[in-house]
Design a protein around this motif. Structure first.
Motif, PDB file in Angstrom:
ATOM      1  N   PHE A   1      -4.177 -10.385  -6.491  1.00 10.97           N
ATOM      2  CA  PHE A   1      -4.052  -8.935  -6.356  1.00 10.97           C
ATOM      3  C   PHE A   1      -3.698  -8.560  -4.927  1.00 10.97           C
ATOM      4  N   TYR A   2      -4.338  -9.203  -3.952  1.00 16.44           N
ATOM      5  CA  TYR A   2      -4.097  -8.902  -2.539  1.00 16.44           C
ATOM      6  C   TYR A   2      -2.647  -9.189  -2.159  1.00 16.44           C
TER       7      TYR A   2
ATOM      8  N   ARG B   1      -0.076  -9.463  -4.149  1.00 13.76           N
ATOM      9  CA  ARG B   1       0.838  -8.584  -4.871  1.00 13.76           C
ATOM     10  C   ARG B   1       0.878  -7.207  -4.231  1.00 13.76           C
ATOM     11  N   ARG B   2      -0.275  -6.738  -3.791  1.00 12.56           N
ATOM     12  CA  ARG B   2      -0.358  -5.419  -3.155  1.00 12.56           C
ATOM     13  C   ARG B   2       0.345  -5.400  -1.805  1.00 12.56           C
ATOM     14  N   ASN B   3       0.308  -6.536  -1.094  1.00 12.95           N
ATOM     15  CA  ASN B   3       0.860  -6.575   0.253  1.00 12.95           C
ATOM     16  C   ASN B   3       2.272  -7.147   0.329  1.00 12.95           C
TER      17      ASN B   3
ATOM     18  N   LYS C   1       8.058  -4.208  -1.108  1.00 15.14           N
ATOM     19  CA  LYS C   1       8.980  -3.961  -2.197  1.00 15.14           C
ATOM     20  C   LYS C   1      10.407  -3.908  -1.661  1.00 15.14           C
TER      21      LYS C   1
END
Length: 413
Positions: A399-400, A402-404, A407
């Motif tokens: 999750f970390y 993917r969040r960081n 994009k």
């Protein structure tokens, strides 16, 4: 009573942290908080009550179990001392038929007792003797007695060198000989101490997930990759823990080991003449130092100073227990000098107000985890999924990352 049928009867024994648990509770839970930090005691009771409220909301029939849902699961106990210094334990409410959980903090030096007109700080020895008294007071009445001892009493005296006592092995045998069913501890100095009681319910629990979660939350700009981050073991005693952290974070591992002059015997061993570092170049990398306990903080500071000389960037420390027996002056100075950025440690033992308010200290809350363990044990369910942090850490890091992950905007052609 109608108990909800699980989706798969083969998994009836598995404790579902977020779901239904078909196993019947052993009996009403009773919590005895022996010199535990009041905030930790309140928090464990809160999370246990919240968990059971969720149960009853889904399955109201569970409320018919005596004592299943209560506003307060704590049972008051007093451990007064006579003017001679001798003591006793008095449980102030019936525990007959209860599944009793005694939580004790043997490192709580803020607990005192009057003796010879002075307020004496309680030592681990005195805390342990009070625990023995509480067990004696409950024996033959409680349905089952479980002990949660976050810091394992005498855990550092777990092996024999020359003519020494094997204290930890002895106290474990003593407690189980008194009839307790389970003993839970966290980050035992040497996990092999469970060999002393192979036929009993001894569980050594990890705080790795909570420490990593706190670090990611408090330091959001961390770059967890081999180029920017590294785990370092301050000495050979923490190698196994450091290997686990480095493996989970998928970053390089560095190790300091002591250089010993065996020609210069000193009391208790031989003289340490220096430290040697094994590992990749630390220059420009953030560093995470791992240890099971911070006693004085000197080894962390010494290691941080060496790493800074090698060009390390920020240095973080993670430990289950922050004792700081010599005070906080040295760590405050190290932080002011830029040697150490943050120290992450749990709320499993007493922490002074000065420590909690230090700008470099991060208090990591373990109370929800304790409440889930209590609930699972009360259902006689398997603890394996709760105890192992590997799957939870993997999901957290996924999750970390993917969040960081930045994009990439699509370019119209």
């Amino acid at each position: 009573m109608t108990v909800p049928k699980p989706a798969d009867d083969r998994n009836y024994y598995i404790y579902h942290q977020y779901g239904d648990n078909p196993m019947h509770p052993i009996g009403p839970i009773g919590l005895i908080m022996h010199h535990v930090d009041p905030e930790l005691a309140d928090s464990v009771n809160y999370f246990l009550r919240n968990r059971r409220t969720i149960y009853v909301g889904r399955h109201p029939e569970l409320a018919r179990n005596p004592g299943f849902i209560r506003s307060d699961y704590r049972i008051p106990v007093s451990t007064p001392r006579f003017t001679s210094g001798e003591g006793k334990a008095l449980i102030q409410q019936s525990v007959r038929g209860h599944d009793l959980f005694i939580i004790t903090d043997v490192m709580n030096y803020a607990a005192t007792y009057p003796w010879r007109h002075k307020a004496n700080e309680m030592t681990p020895d005195e805390h342990f003797q009070d625990l023995v008294r509480i067990i004696l007071a409950a024996s033959g009445k409680a349905r089952r007695i479980n002990v949660i001892m976050p810091y394992l009493y005498e855990g550092r005296q777990d092996r024999r060198s020359s003519r020494e006592s094997l204290d930890c092995a002895h106290i474990l045998k003593q407690l189980f000989s008194m009839g307790i069913t389970n003993l839970l501890t966290f980050e035992a100095h040497d996990s092999r101490v469970d060999n002393a009681v192979p036929g009993h319910g001894f569980e050594n629990l990890s705080t790795a997930y909570q420490l990593i979660e706190a670090m990611l939350h408090r330091v959001p700009d961390l770059r967890l990759d081999g180029e920017h981050f590294m785990v370092v073991s301050p000495d050979e005693n923490t190698i196994s823990r450091s290997i686990y952290y480095a493996s989970m974070l998928e970053v390089p591992l560095g190790i300091f080991y002591r250089q010993t002059d065996y020609s210069k015997p000193v009391e208790g061993g031989y003289q340490t003449v220096g430290l040697r570092f094994l590992g990749e170049d630390v220059a420009g990398r953030d560093i995470l130092l791992i240890d099971d306990m911070i006693v004085t903080g000197n080894s962390m500071i010494r290691t941080a100073r060496d790493l800074k000389k090698r060009g390390a960037k920020r240095i973080f420390c993670a430990s289950a227990f922050a004792q700081f027996t010599d005070g906080l002056e040295a760590m405050n100075e190290a932080h002011a000098q830029g040697l150490i950025d943050k120290v992450f440690a749990t709320n499993l033992i007493y922490r002074s107000e000065e420590l909690r308010n230090a700008p470099w200290f991060v208090d990591v809350n373990i109370s929800r985890f304790i409440s889930l363990l209590i609930d699972a044990i009360n259902h006689d369910a398997s603890l394996s999924r709760l105890m192992s942090p590997t799957e939870k850490i993997s999901k957290l890091l996924e999750f970390y990352k993917r969040r960081n992950t930045p994009k990439i905007e699509r370019q119209d052609t």
